[in-house]
Scaffold this motif. Structure first.
Motif, mmCIF file in Angstrom:
data_model
loop_
_atom_site.group_PDB
_atom_site.id
_atom_site.type_symbol
_atom_site.label_atom_id
_atom_site.label_comp_id
_atom_site.label_asym_id
_atom_site.label_seq_id
_atom_site.Cartn_x
_atom_site.Cartn_y
_atom_site.Cartn_z
ATOM 1 N N LEU A 152 0.837 -1.211 0.000
ATOM 2 C CA LEU A 152 0.000 0.000 0.000
ATOM 3 C C LEU A 152 0.862 1.248 0.000
ATOM 4 C CD1 LEU A 152 -2.877 -0.762 2.532
ATOM 5 C CD2 LEU A 152 -3.141 -0.221 0.098
ATOM 6 N N GLU A 153 1.875 1.234 0.855
ATOM 7 C CA GLU A 153 2.737 2.400 0.974
ATOM 8 C C GLU A 153 3.365 2.755 -0.371
ATOM 9 O OE1 GLU A 153 6.273 2.116 3.651
ATOM 10 O OE2 GLU A 153 5.621 4.169 4.021
ATOM 11 N N GLN A 154 3.809 1.727 -1.100
ATOM 12 C CA GLN A 154 4.517 1.989 -2.349
ATOM 13 C C GLN A 154 3.600 2.249 -3.539
ATOM 14 O OE1 GLN A 154 7.475 -1.167 -2.866
ATOM 15 N NE2 GLN A 154 7.824 -1.032 -0.667
ATOM 16 N N HIS A 155 2.381 1.687 -3.504
ATOM 17 C CA HIS A 155 1.589 1.700 -4.737
ATOM 18 C C HIS A 155 0.221 2.369 -4.653
ATOM 19 C CE1 HIS A 155 4.679 -0.815 -6.510
ATOM 20 N NE2 HIS A 155 4.642 -1.529 -5.396
ATOM 21 N N ALA A 156 -0.287 2.600 -3.448
ATOM 22 C CA ALA A 156 -1.618 3.219 -3.348
ATOM 23 C C ALA A 156 -1.539 4.678 -3.769
ATOM 24 C CB ALA A 156 -2.135 3.109 -1.918
ATOM 25 N N ALA A 157 -2.685 5.287 -4.066
ATOM 26 C CA ALA A 157 -2.748 6.715 -4.385
ATOM 27 C C ALA A 157 -2.360 7.512 -3.139
ATOM 28 C CB ALA A 157 -4.166 7.079 -4.819
ATOM 29 N N PRO A 158 -1.813 8.718 -3.335
ATOM 30 C CA PRO A 158 -1.519 9.557 -2.168
ATOM 31 C C PRO A 158 -2.812 9.806 -1.392
ATOM 32 C CG PRO A 158 -0.723 10.584 -4.216
ATOM 33 C CD PRO A 158 -1.514 9.380 -4.612
ATOM 34 N N ASN A 159 -2.696 9.860 -0.088
ATOM 35 C CA ASN A 159 -3.862 10.107 0.769
ATOM 36 C C ASN A 159 -4.890 8.972 0.794
ATOM 37 O OD1 ASN A 159 -4.759 11.830 2.764
ATOM 38 N ND2 ASN A 159 -6.292 12.766 1.437
ATOM 39 N N CYS A 160 -4.439 7.760 0.425
ATOM 40 C CA CYS A 160 -5.332 6.591 0.487
ATOM 41 C C CYS A 160 -5.835 6.390 1.927
ATOM 42 C CB CYS A 160 -4.537 5.361 0.043
ATOM 43 S SG CYS A 160 -5.437 3.818 0.207
ATOM 44 N N LYS A 161 -7.122 6.118 2.040
ATOM 45 C CA LYS A 161 -7.720 5.838 3.359
ATOM 46 C C LYS A 161 -7.861 4.331 3.547
ATOM 47 C CE LYS A 161 -10.568 9.922 4.167
ATOM 48 N NZ LYS A 161 -9.851 10.919 3.370
ATOM 49 N N VAL A 162 -7.445 3.861 4.713
ATOM 50 C CA VAL A 162 -7.402 2.414 4.953
ATOM 51 C C VAL A 162 -8.339 2.038 6.099
ATOM 52 C CG1 VAL A 162 -5.885 0.462 5.517
ATOM 53 C CG2 VAL A 162 -4.958 2.433 4.254
ATOM 54 N N LEU A 163 -9.111 0.990 5.878
ATOM 55 C CA LEU A 163 -9.978 0.425 6.917
ATOM 56 C C LEU A 163 -9.638 -1.049 7.084
ATOM 57 C CD1 LEU A 163 -12.453 0.111 8.783
ATOM 58 C CD2 LEU A 163 -13.860 -0.155 6.733
ATOM 59 N N VAL A 164 -9.219 -1.447 8.281
ATOM 60 C CA VAL A 164 -8.919 -2.862 8.539
ATOM 61 C C VAL A 164 -10.124 -3.520 9.214
ATOM 62 C CG1 VAL A 164 -7.412 -4.494 9.726
ATOM 63 C CG2 VAL A 164 -6.448 -2.390 8.745
ATOM 64 N N VAL A 165 -10.577 -4.620 8.606
ATOM 65 C CA VAL A 165 -11.724 -5.380 9.126
ATOM 66 C C VAL A 165 -11.258 -6.698 9.743
ATOM 67 C CG1 VAL A 165 -13.899 -6.517 8.474
ATOM 68 C CG2 VAL A 165 -13.267 -4.335 7.416
ATOM 69 N N ALA A 166 -10.256 -7.319 9.125
ATOM 70 C CA ALA A 166 -9.825 -8.653 9.541
ATOM 71 C C ALA A 166 -9.290 -8.646 10.976
ATOM 72 C CB ALA A 166 -8.746 -9.179 8.602
ATOM 73 N N ASN A 167 -9.643 -9.661 11.721
ATOM 74 C CA ASN A 167 -9.234 -9.764 13.134
ATOM 75 C C ASN A 167 -7.835 -10.338 13.315
ATOM 76 O OD1 ASN A 167 -11.372 -8.690 14.629
ATOM 77 N ND2 ASN A 167 -12.645 -10.380 13.902
ATOM 78 N N PRO A 168 -7.137 -9.953 14.360
ATOM 79 C CA PRO A 168 -7.487 -8.920 15.354
ATOM 80 C C PRO A 168 -7.376 -7.511 14.733
ATOM 81 C CG PRO A 168 -5.263 -9.755 15.735
ATOM 82 C CD PRO A 168 -5.804 -10.547 14.602
ATOM 83 N N ALA A 169 -8.530 -6.890 14.462
ATOM 84 C CA ALA A 169 -8.575 -5.706 13.595
ATOM 85 C C ALA A 169 -7.712 -4.555 14.115
ATOM 86 C CB ALA A 169 -10.024 -5.251 13.404
ATOM 87 N N ASN A 170 -7.818 -4.252 15.406
ATOM 88 C CA ASN A 170 -7.062 -3.095 15.919
ATOM 89 C C ASN A 170 -5.562 -3.322 15.757
ATOM 90 O OD1 ASN A 170 -9.690 -3.365 17.299
ATOM 91 N ND2 ASN A 170 -9.114 -1.479 18.350
ATOM 92 N N THR A 171 -5.135 -4.521 16.104
ATOM 93 C CA THR A 171 -3.691 -4.790 16.072
ATOM 94 C C THR A 171 -3.196 -4.963 14.640
ATOM 95 O OG1 THR A 171 -3.803 -5.604 18.319
ATOM 96 C CG2 THR A 171 -1.900 -6.316 17.021
#
Ligand code: NDP
Length: 331
Positions: free
Chosen positions: A116-135
């Motif tokens: 993601l860091e290398q290839h996503a658009a600048p200012n990409c917003k990320v949402l993690v769903v997979a558990n353990p989601a916070n970690t």
């Protein structure tokens, strides 16, 4: 016409993915006038199923869907994405130690962070769903240092919506009239669903939930455990974990983040703690947040009673332990 937004869904051949991608393609996540290009990633054993999902997306002829990328290559999947919804993760199988599951997910999130860091658009917003989601979100943040911490979040909106749903059922009022519950902490059974600031719309103005329910024992016990244990109850009933509600809440999370929360309303999001409410800085912790112009801010100044304080601290403690466990998997 607006330019299409590229939305990545990882684990897209899984159950949540299957419920989520048609919602995105119908405009439920980003609005009915926002064209999208879906990027779907899964692992090689799921490649054929993933291609089946792509075929169904073509067959559904969604007017807003301007393209579909279905791939098992993380770099191809991440290239140019504006929104990333991380649903893929290693499930806890019977007999597996917590540490083994953590270790698998740490390595997945470490490598996806780099892609993601290398290839996503600048200012990409990320949402993690997979558990353990916070970690998982915390690991992703650590290994994608050029993505601003404020762009990396995890899903507690399902828990938030479950809390709204329980209050709505109990008071027999439309769920849309209930607002400002809070989920504090971890997306786990230590989360603290807090109704102390929640209100219900009535003909004579907004009334506190506590005043209307008139049953503190229920609110302090059964309500809390019902929300905490709801995922397990769904598995028991369906023999599968919740998928449509998880997908719908993921859309709510991104929609409110990008298109603003209504005035006077907040929602719950797992975000990088800055020490607000004396939650240790450096944890991914669920707070009440309001969103404006694509940025969330933690709602400040809510009074916290002793009952809440204990529960907020307990879930923070669990997150600190998870963080240490995750770091021990790195070395
Ligand atoms: P689901 O689509 O049901 O769940 C995906 C993830 O979301 C799980 O980690 C699940 O956690 C989590 N989740 C978070 N909140 C909820 C919730 N409220 N209800 C249910 N799940 C929740 O899993 P599937 O097994 O159907 O799909 C997973 C996909 O990920 C598969 O397509 C698989 O191929 C892919 N995958 C990718 C990997 C990778 O990227 N390297 C590794 C392994 C799998 P929980 O397990 O606690 O339910």
């Amino acid at each position: 016409a607006k330019d299409p937004v590229r939305v990545l869904v990882t684990g897209a051949a899984g159950q949540i993915g299957y419920a989520l991608v048609p919602m995105i393609a119908r405009g439920i996540m980003l609005g009915a006038d926002q064209p999208v290009i879906l990027h779907m990633l899964d692992i090689p054993p799921a490649a054929e199923a993933l291609n089946g999902v792509k075929m169904e997306l073509v067959d559904a002829a969604f007017p807003l869907l301007k393209g579909v990328v279905a791939t098992t290559d993380a770099v191809e999947a991440c290239t140019g994405v504006n929104i990333a919804v991380m649903v893929g993760g290693f499930p806890r199988k019977e007999g597996m130690e917590r540490k083994d599951v953590m270790s698998k997910n740490v390595s997945i999130y470490k490598s996806q962070a780099a892609a993601l860091e290398q290839h996503a658009a600048p200012n990409c917003k990320v949402l993690v769903v997979a558990n353990p989601a916070n970690t998982n979100a915390l690991i992703l943040k650590e290994f994608a240092p050029s993505i601003p911490a404020k762009n990396i979040t995890c899903l507690t909106r399902l828990d938030h919506n479950r809390a709204l749903g329980q209050i709505s059922e109990r008071l027999n009022v439309p769920v849309s009239d209930v607002k400002n519950v809070i989920i504090w902490g971890n997306h786990s059974s230590t989360q603290y669903p807090d109704v102390n600031h929640a209100t219900v719309k009535t003909p004579s103005g907004d009334k506190p939930v506590r005043e209307l329910v008139k049953d503190d024992a229920w609110l302090n016990e059964e309500f809390i455990t019902t929300v905490q244990q709801r995922g397990a109850a769904i598995i028991k009933a369906r023999k599968l974990s919740s998928a449509l509600s998880a997908a719908s809440s993921a859309c709510d999370h991104i929609r409110d983040w990008v298109l603003d929360t209504p005035e006077g309303t907040w929602v719950s999001m797992g975000v990088y703690s800055d020490g607000s409410y004396n939650v240790p800085a450096g944890l991914m912790y669920s707070f009440p947040v309001a969103c404006k112009k694509g940025e969330w801010t933690i709602v400040q100044g809510l009074p916290i009673d002793e009952f809440s304080r204990k529960k907020m601290d307990a879930t923070a403690e669990e997150l600190s332990e998870e963080k240490s466990l995750a770091y021990s998997c790195l070395s």
